[in-house]
Each structure stands twice: as C-alpha cells, then as structure tokens.
Design a protein around this motif. Structure first.
Motif, short mmCIF file in Angstrom:
data_model
loop_
_atom_site.label_atom_id
_atom_site.label_comp_id
_atom_site.label_asym_id
_atom_site.label_seq_id
_atom_site.Cartn_x
_atom_site.Cartn_y
_atom_site.Cartn_z
N TRP A 196 0.81 -1.21 0.00
CA TRP A 196 0.00 0.00 0.00
C TRP A 196 0.85 1.26 0.00
CZ3 TRP A 196 0.55 2.88 4.44
CH2 TRP A 196 0.86 2.22 5.62
N PHE A 197 2.09 1.20 0.46
CA PHE A 197 2.96 2.36 0.42
C PHE A 197 3.31 2.73 -1.03
CE2 PHE A 197 7.20 4.35 0.44
CZ PHE A 197 6.92 5.46 1.21
N ASN A 198 3.53 1.71 -1.89
CA ASN A 198 3.92 1.92 -3.28
C ASN A 198 2.75 1.91 -4.25
OD1 ASN A 198 6.78 2.16 -3.02
ND2 ASN A 198 6.80 -0.01 -2.48
N LEU A 199 1.56 1.86 -3.77
CA LEU A 199 0.38 1.80 -4.62
C LEU A 199 0.33 3.00 -5.57
CD1 LEU A 199 -2.06 -0.04 -5.01
CD2 LEU A 199 -3.34 1.44 -3.49
N GLY A 200 0.29 2.71 -6.86
CA GLY A 200 0.21 3.77 -7.87
C GLY A 200 1.52 4.44 -8.21
N LYS A 201 2.63 3.93 -7.71
CA LYS A 201 3.93 4.58 -7.94
C LYS A 201 4.83 3.79 -8.89
CE LYS A 201 4.06 6.69 -3.37
NZ LYS A 201 4.76 6.76 -2.11
N ALA A 202 4.28 2.82 -9.62
CA ALA A 202 5.10 2.01 -10.51
C ALA A 202 5.66 2.87 -11.65
CB ALA A 202 4.29 0.86 -11.10
N ALA A 203 6.89 2.64 -11.96
CA ALA A 203 7.53 3.38 -13.04
C ALA A 203 7.02 2.88 -14.39
CB ALA A 203 9.05 3.20 -12.97
N PRO A 204 6.86 3.76 -15.34
CA PRO A 204 6.41 3.31 -16.67
C PRO A 204 7.52 2.51 -17.35
CG PRO A 204 6.98 5.62 -16.73
CD PRO A 204 7.07 5.19 -15.29
N ALA A 205 7.13 1.63 -18.23
CA ALA A 205 8.11 0.84 -18.98
C ALA A 205 8.96 1.78 -19.83
CB ALA A 205 7.41 -0.18 -19.86
N PRO A 206 10.24 1.48 -20.00
CA PRO A 206 11.10 2.37 -20.78
C PRO A 206 10.76 2.32 -22.27
CG PRO A 206 12.29 0.40 -20.15
CD PRO A 206 10.96 0.33 -19.46
N GLU A 207 10.98 3.43 -22.93
CA GLU A 207 10.83 3.48 -24.38
C GLU A 207 12.12 2.96 -25.00
OE1 GLU A 207 8.27 4.42 -26.39
OE2 GLU A 207 7.05 4.52 -24.57
N LEU A 208 12.01 2.13 -26.01
CA LEU A 208 13.19 1.59 -26.67
C LEU A 208 13.77 2.61 -27.63
CD1 LEU A 208 12.01 -2.03 -27.42
CD2 LEU A 208 13.42 -1.23 -25.54
N VAL A 209 15.07 2.68 -27.68
CA VAL A 209 15.76 3.57 -28.59
C VAL A 209 16.32 2.71 -29.72
CG1 VAL A 209 17.65 5.21 -28.85
CG2 VAL A 209 16.35 5.13 -26.72
N LEU A 210 15.79 2.91 -30.92
CA LEU A 210 16.23 2.13 -32.08
C LEU A 210 17.37 2.83 -32.79
CD1 LEU A 210 12.77 1.18 -33.62
CD2 LEU A 210 14.23 -0.24 -32.19
N THR A 211 18.24 2.03 -33.38
CA THR A 211 19.33 2.60 -34.19
C THR A 211 18.75 3.04 -35.53
OG1 THR A 211 19.87 0.45 -35.15
CG2 THR A 211 21.06 1.07 -33.14
N ALA A 212 19.52 3.80 -36.27
CA ALA A 212 19.08 4.27 -37.59
C ALA A 212 18.81 3.08 -38.52
CB ALA A 212 20.13 5.20 -38.19
N LYS A 213 19.65 2.06 -38.41
CA LYS A 213 19.47 0.88 -39.26
C LYS A 213 18.16 0.16 -38.95
CE LYS A 213 21.79 -3.08 -41.15
NZ LYS A 213 23.05 -3.73 -41.37
N ALA A 214 17.81 0.04 -37.65
CA ALA A 214 16.56 -0.60 -37.26
C ALA A 214 15.37 0.22 -37.74
CB ALA A 214 16.51 -0.80 -35.75
#
Length: 128
Positions: free
Chosen positions: A23-41
């Motif tokens: 209950w202390f951490n309720l609603g505080k989850a970090a969002p999933a990271p956005e992936l950084v694609l290379t120029a080739k990808a």
C-alpha cells in the motif's frame, strides 16, 4: 478477555507490517522504458517477428534459435513474411539493435532480469 485484545492488536500490527510495502507503493510504478532504435533498425522497419511478439517472447525465440543452431545445425530462420534471417544474436539481432545500453539494458534493468546472453556473446560484435 485481556489476552483476546492483545492477540487482535498483535494481528493488526502484523498485517499492517506485512502489507506496508504494497500500500505504500500503490500507484507509484515506473512506466516501462521506451526503446531507442538505431538508424538501421528504423530504416529496416521490420524485425524477424512483430514488435509485440518480440517484446513478449524474444528470449523464447532466441532459445529456439540456439537449440536449432547447436543441436540441428540449422542456421536460417524463415519469418512469417517469408524473409530469411541468419539465426544469430550477434549478426542478426545486434546488427540493428547495436546499442545494448539503450536497447537491451533499459528493459532488462526495468524487469530486473539478468540474461546470460552476454556470457558467450559480445555486445558489440562489429566494434561500432
């Protein structure tokens, strides 16, 4: 009767202590990271499988690839769209996703997993 009150008070304290992290951490989850694609990808616009499949099942796919390469000497993978790929983490996956810190490590750190891929494979096979 006094013992009954002490037991109930003890149970309340115990349950509060055990459930505190939830209950202390309720609603505080970090969002999933956005992936950084290379120029080739970005230029390729497609992967060996769909993005949704790869996000959820890339480790299973790599395990199948490893099994097929090591045990059956099969080196080629045919994607659902009929395109041929070499079953190679270093030469296929890391060809487009060469920035391990920005691509692999961000999600693995977020999920708190330590893949053993890098025990055998180097993370930058082409030295970029």
């Amino acid at each position: 009767m006094k013992d009954k009150n002490k037991i109930i008070a003890g149970l309340v304290v115990f349950i509060a202590a055990i459930t505190f992290p939830f209950w202390f951490n309720l609603g505080k989850a970090a969002p999933a990271p956005e992936l950084v694609l290379t120029a080739k990808a970005k230029a390729a616009k497609t992967c060996v499988m769909s993005t949704e499949f790869m996000k959820a099942n890339h480790m299973q796919l790599l395990d199948v690839w490893r099994h097929n390469v090591v045990r059956r000497s099969e080196r080629m993978f045919v994607s659902p769209d009929g395109k041929l790929y070499d079953m190679s983490l270093s030469n296929t996956c890391l060809d487009c996703h060469s920035n391990k810190a920005e691509f692999c490590d961000r999600c693995h750190d977020y999920a708190s997993v330590s893949p053993y891929c890098w025990d055998c494979h180097i993370d930058n096979p082409k030295g970029e």
